[in-house]
Design a protein around this motif. Sequence first.
Motif, PDB file in Angstrom:
ATOM      1  N   ALA A   1     -18.944 -23.371  10.729  1.00 40.57           N
ATOM      2  CA  ALA A   1     -19.513 -22.380   9.894  1.00 40.57           C
ATOM      3  C   ALA A   1     -18.078 -21.713   9.118  1.00 40.57           C
ATOM      4  O   ALA A   1     -18.432 -21.015   8.170  1.00 40.57           O
ATOM      5  N   ALA A   2     -17.162 -21.831  10.288  1.00 46.37           N
ATOM      6  CA  ALA A   2     -15.963 -21.084   9.948  1.00 46.37           C
ATOM      7  C   ALA A   2     -15.025 -22.083   8.821  1.00 46.37           C
ATOM      8  O   ALA A   2     -14.555 -21.869   7.612  1.00 46.37           O
ATOM      9  N   GLY A   3     -15.266 -23.524   9.047  1.00 44.15           N
ATOM     10  CA  GLY A   3     -14.923 -24.467   8.069  1.00 44.15           C
ATOM     11  C   GLY A   3     -15.472 -24.424   7.243  1.00 44.15           C
ATOM     12  O   GLY A   3     -14.887 -24.053   5.455  1.00 44.15           O
ATOM     13  N   ARG A   4     -17.219 -23.661   6.347  1.00 40.75           N
ATOM     14  CA  ARG A   4     -17.642 -23.804   5.238  1.00 40.75           C
ATOM     15  C   ARG A   4     -17.175 -22.650   4.942  1.00 40.75           C
ATOM     16  O   ARG A   4     -17.218 -21.830   3.702  1.00 40.75           O
ATOM     17  N   ARG A   5     -16.508 -21.741   5.748  1.00 42.66           N
ATOM     18  CA  ARG A   5     -16.580 -20.058   4.939  1.00 42.66           C
ATOM     19  C   ARG A   5     -15.361 -20.489   4.593  1.00 42.66           C
ATOM     20  O   ARG A   5     -15.482 -19.919   2.665  1.00 42.66           O
TER      21      ARG A   5
ATOM     22  N   ARG B   1     -18.181 -12.812  -5.569  1.00 45.67           N
ATOM     23  CA  ARG B   1     -18.712 -13.539  -4.338  1.00 45.67           C
ATOM     24  C   ARG B   1     -17.424 -13.970  -3.505  1.00 45.67           C
ATOM     25  O   ARG B   1     -17.416 -13.853  -2.548  1.00 45.67           O
ATOM     26  N   LEU B   2     -16.202 -13.556  -3.874  1.00 47.39           N
ATOM     27  CA  LEU B   2     -15.115 -13.648  -3.814  1.00 47.39           C
ATOM     28  C   LEU B   2     -14.746 -12.370  -2.608  1.00 47.39           C
ATOM     29  O   LEU B   2     -14.061 -12.600  -1.509  1.00 47.39           O
TER      30      LEU B   2
ATOM     31  N   LEU C   1     -13.893 -10.547   2.643  1.00 47.34           N
ATOM     32  CA  LEU C   1     -14.537  -9.423   3.403  1.00 47.34           C
ATOM     33  C   LEU C   1     -15.427  -9.677   4.788  1.00 47.34           C
ATOM     34  O   LEU C   1     -16.216  -9.246   5.563  1.00 47.34           O
ATOM     35  N   GLY C   2     -15.743 -11.087   4.630  1.00 46.89           N
ATOM     36  CA  GLY C   2     -16.328 -11.492   5.636  1.00 46.89           C
ATOM     37  C   GLY C   2     -18.550 -11.317   5.035  1.00 46.89           C
ATOM     38  O   GLY C   2     -18.819 -11.987   6.542  1.00 46.89           O
TER      39      GLY C   2
END
Length: 167
Positions: free
Chosen positions: A82-86, A150-151, A156-157
């Motif tokens: 998930a962190a990599g996709r984010r 979106r950015l 903001l997580g």
Amino acid sequence: MRRLVDVLTTTLAVLSALAMALMMLHVTADVAGKYLLRAPIPGTAEVVANYYMIAAVFLPLAWVEARSQPIVVDLFYTMAPAAGRRAMDLLGTVLTIAFYGVLAWLSWGSALAAWRIGEIVEGTWKVVVWPAKFLLPLGLAIACIVLMPRLADLLLGRDPGPRTEPA
């Protein structure tokens, strides 16, 4: 605000679809005129290249981005945690905004220059092309604006919304 974005992006997509339909009719009439009546429509190539194609490509960019449905390559994305996709979403969004923004800025200068001189294209007929020069920065700038929320969500997580699934 979301409603305004939906109306604006849908309007641009409809204008793009209209440009494609008009292009199809215009080219069909030109070919029919050429082969059936020995009288093609003058300036068809110039109008197609300078109006229809620009509108068909650049006006719907904001609509595509608002729906989070650009062309994607999911080779590594689906395998990443998930962190990599984010991180990939964040990098992709930043690079897309930068790319669209630079192109919008450069094409705005070109559009202003074309407007100042009243740019035309001369082929079999003179075709005024300066108004079409503004379609490029318009489509790109609105796509940038649509990507900003979106950015912000990514920074903001927060969940930026649905992402296109591989076909």
